[in-house]
Design an enzyme around this catalytic site. Structure first.
Site, PDB file in Angstrom:
ATOM      1  N   ALA A 252    -131.279  29.246  67.745  1.00 25.34           N
ATOM      2  CA  ALA A 252    -130.650  29.942  69.011  1.00 25.34           C
ATOM      3  C   ALA A 252    -130.851  31.115  69.462  1.00 25.34           C
ATOM      4  O   ALA A 252    -131.747  31.967  68.559  1.00 25.34           O
ATOM      5  CB  ALA A 252    -129.336  29.979  68.662  1.00 25.34           C
TER       6      ALA A 252
ATOM      7  N   ARG B  61    -129.655  33.832  70.093  1.00 25.29           N
ATOM      8  CA  ARG B  61    -129.071  35.010  69.538  1.00 25.29           C
ATOM      9  C   ARG B  61    -129.700  35.509  68.138  1.00 25.29           C
ATOM     10  O   ARG B  61    -129.656  36.448  67.559  1.00 25.29           O
ATOM     11  CB  ARG B  61    -127.727  34.812  69.251  1.00 25.29           C
ATOM     12  CG  ARG B  61    -127.394  33.736  68.324  1.00 25.29           C
ATOM     13  CD  ARG B  61    -125.737  33.552  68.334  1.00 25.29           C
ATOM     14  NE  ARG B  61    -125.222  32.361  67.391  1.00 25.29           N
ATOM     15  CZ  ARG B  61    -125.158  31.011  67.995  1.00 25.29           C
ATOM     16  NH1 ARG B  61    -125.433  30.844  69.165  1.00 25.29           N
ATOM     17  NH2 ARG B  61    -124.834  30.214  66.905  1.00 25.29           N
ATOM     18  N   TYR B  62    -130.572  34.572  67.607  1.00 20.60           N
ATOM     19  CA  TYR B  62    -131.315  34.751  66.025  1.00 20.60           C
ATOM     20  C   TYR B  62    -132.969  35.123  66.575  1.00 20.60           C
ATOM     21  O   TYR B  62    -133.407  35.258  65.423  1.00 20.60           O
ATOM     22  CB  TYR B  62    -131.337  33.395  65.389  1.00 20.60           C
ATOM     23  CG  TYR B  62    -129.598  33.134  65.102  1.00 20.60           C
ATOM     24  CD1 TYR B  62    -128.981  34.066  64.436  1.00 20.60           C
ATOM     25  CD2 TYR B  62    -129.211  31.736  65.585  1.00 20.60           C
ATOM     26  CE1 TYR B  62    -127.575  33.505  64.105  1.00 20.60           C
ATOM     27  CE2 TYR B  62    -127.809  31.505  64.894  1.00 20.60           C
ATOM     28  CZ  TYR B  62    -127.057  32.366  64.689  1.00 20.60           C
ATOM     29  OH  TYR B  62    -125.710  31.916  64.241  1.00 20.60           O
ATOM     30  N   THR B  63    -133.313  35.094  67.458  1.00 24.23           N
ATOM     31  CA  THR B  63    -134.606  35.125  67.863  1.00 24.23           C
ATOM     32  C   THR B  63    -134.865  36.553  68.736  1.00 24.23           C
ATOM     33  O   THR B  63    -134.205  37.122  69.268  1.00 24.23           O
ATOM     34  CB  THR B  63    -135.246  33.843  68.383  1.00 24.23           C
ATOM     35  OG1 THR B  63    -134.686  33.830  69.672  1.00 24.23           O
ATOM     36  CG2 THR B  63    -135.229  32.823  67.543  1.00 24.23           C
TER      37      THR B  63
END
Length: 521
Positions: free
Chosen positions: A50, A52-54
């Site tokens: 997602a 928000r994690y990259t």
């Protein structure tokens, strides 16, 4: 993603994020434009994490090849969707990104599928076009075929030639494999090792397909299958049975799995706002013309800046030539506006408003002889730069020479060797003979015209005095054997009719039957 949605693309966030993910995947594009940190998917078709994690940033080639000349008036800007911002209609690309990284998309009644190419080969093709009249065949020697980021090999160049000449064609891709001997204790077994896969092949789905073929008896000769891939590269091990012929098993894998696939190319893009099909030559010509226009516009923009700076330098040199009187005029002026008017209206100076403002901004530390020498050196440099820019604006050959130099620098800096090899074999087409083991067989023909084929191993060797095995049921006179001989399955059988007409038939094309079966008429 939020910046893109708010300023340029007011649609769903997943469309933006999916495009960003693809630009960061080194197995999807030859030259990733995004440097991603985190999980951005894999060749097994695993989804990216997602958003928000990259994290991500632009790669060096993005900055140099797409954004370097953006603010030099090289391209036109237009208001964005809400009118609060402006956005470039196109980016001033220094590389043909469409051909370099490829693209795929669909629209209403049309679709495009452009394969990726090698940067060095594209630059060599552009340089050849700029240097003189190059034929299509000479261009194809420089750009022989697409270059896929996953490597593998292209079988023949006929498909690529058709794609380059007509804008539509199929390219057959085949995985890179080799045969290794595995040490299995007392016995030695062979294994097929897959190290590179065709472009856009899902490795996980490939393994599932092979396993299904083995379990359903549609693929013989495979005893084990495992994936030993790691961060160093792909390694799929297909272990073979003792009596399996590696080349036959490999040909069956090419025929029945995605170890060999076809890339259906379709050159379609917007040219002057109109969807058009194009050839390789037209694509390169379009890019060269676009680059020519951007360099001309950049030269005009830079010439304006050089002329403005030259005007300031000339005014400063005039002021330094009669420094005492200039200081006296400024000191006696009531305010800055009055000082500007005095400087502009003095006959021996004849300064413009810009020159007068520059003089008023001078600090006392800049009124030295050294600073005067620097200004004179700068004036000479500006005169030389102005001459070069005017030449670029008026002489087409000067622009072409600059483009050739620019292309060569980009090729030397970012170019890599070709990843995809080109094989000259039969275009990847597999004949039936390539899929069948060349075993020994027994051919039996009866007086009644029935024919059958039996593997030679059906008749085992026996000792003296034994009765042996019956090869056919002879209870009827029609089943008496007229002809019986052994041959290899790849041999050709010649059959002559009563009218003297000969027909040829491969031995493996004779239907296989059991010892007691009558055969096929």
């Amino acid at each position: 993603v939020g910046e893109v949605l708010g300023k340029f693309h007011p649609h769903g966030d997943m469309a933006v994020y999916d495009a960003l993910v693809r630009l960061a995947q080194d197995f999807s594009t030859n030259m990733p434009l995004i440097d991603g940190h985190g999980n951005f998917g894999s060749i097994d078709a695993d989804p990216a994490a997602a958003m928000r994690y990259t994290e991500c940033k632009l790669t060096p080639i993005s900055n140099e090849a797409l954004l370097q000349d953006l603010y030099d008036d090289t391209v036109s800007f237009a208001p964005n969707f809400d009118g609060n911002e402006v956005e470039p209609l196109v980016l001033p690309a220094r590389l043909p990104i469409l051909l370099l990284n490829g693209c795929a998309g669909i629209a209403v009644g049309m679709a495009t599928n452009v394969p990726p190419h090698n940067l060095k080969e594209l630059m060599a093709g552009c340089i050849a076009i700029l240097e003189g009249d190059v034929t299509d065949e000479e261009l194809f020697q420089l750009i022989p075929a697409p270059d896929f980021p996953t490597g593998a090999s292209i079988m023949g160049i006929d498909g690529a030639r058709q794609l380059y000449k007509t804008g539509n064609g199929g390219i057959i891709m085949r995985a890179i494999t080799n045969i290794e001997n595995l040490d299995k204790g007392k016995s030695q077994r062979k294994a097929i090792i897959v190290t590179k896969l065709p472009y856009q092949t899902n490795k996980a789905a490939l393994l599932v397909k092979i396993a299904e073929l083995v379990n359903s008896k549609k693929l013989e000769g495979v005893s084990d299958l495992r994936d030993e891939s790691d961060r160093d590269g792909i390694r799929v091990v297909i272990e073979l049975k003792r009596d399996a012929v590696p080349s036959i098993v490999l040909n069956n894998l090419y025929k029945k799995t995605s170890l060999q696939t076809s890339f259906s190319g379709n050159f379609l893009a917007l040219i002057d706002g109109i969807p058009q099909r194009f050839t390789l030559r037209q694509a390169l010509d379009c890019f060269i013309n676009f680059r020519f226009d951007t360099l001309r516009r950049r030269s005009k923009h830079q010439l304006k800046k050089v002329e403005a700076r030259m005007n300031i330098v000339v005014g400063l040199l005039k002021a330094l030539g009669c420094l005492d009187s200039v200081i006296e005029m400024i000191r006696n002026a009531a305010d800055q506006t009055a000082a500007r008017e005095v400087l502009m209206n003095t006959e021996n100076l004849e300064l413009s408003r810009e020159q007068a403002d520059a003089i008023l901004r001078l600090q006392l530390g800049q009124l030295t002889r050294l600073n005067k020498g620097k200004l004179e050196t700068e004036q000479k440099d500006l005169e030389g730069e102005e001459k070069n820019l005017r030449e670029l604006i008026t002489v087409d050959e000067s622009v072409k020479k600059l483009m050739i130099k620019d292309f060569q620098e980009l090729s030397d800096k970012f170019g890599v060797e070709r990843r995809t090899t080109i094989e000259a074999e039969n275009g990847g087409q597999l004949a039936d003979m390539d899929l069948i083991k060349n075993s020994r067989s027994v051919i039996v023909v009866t007086r009644d015209g029935y024919m059958k084929r039996m593997p030679l191993k059906t008749f085992e060797s026996q000792r003296r005095g034994t009765r042996g095995k019956r090869g056919i049921d002879t209870s009827s006179e029609d089943n008496e054997i007229a002809h019986c001989f052994t041959c290899n399955d790849h041999d050709t059988l010649l059959m002559v009719t009563q009218k003297g007409v000969a027909y040829g038939l491969r031995a493996y094309q004779v239907p296989t039957a059991s010892r007691t079966a009558k055969g096929t008429p």
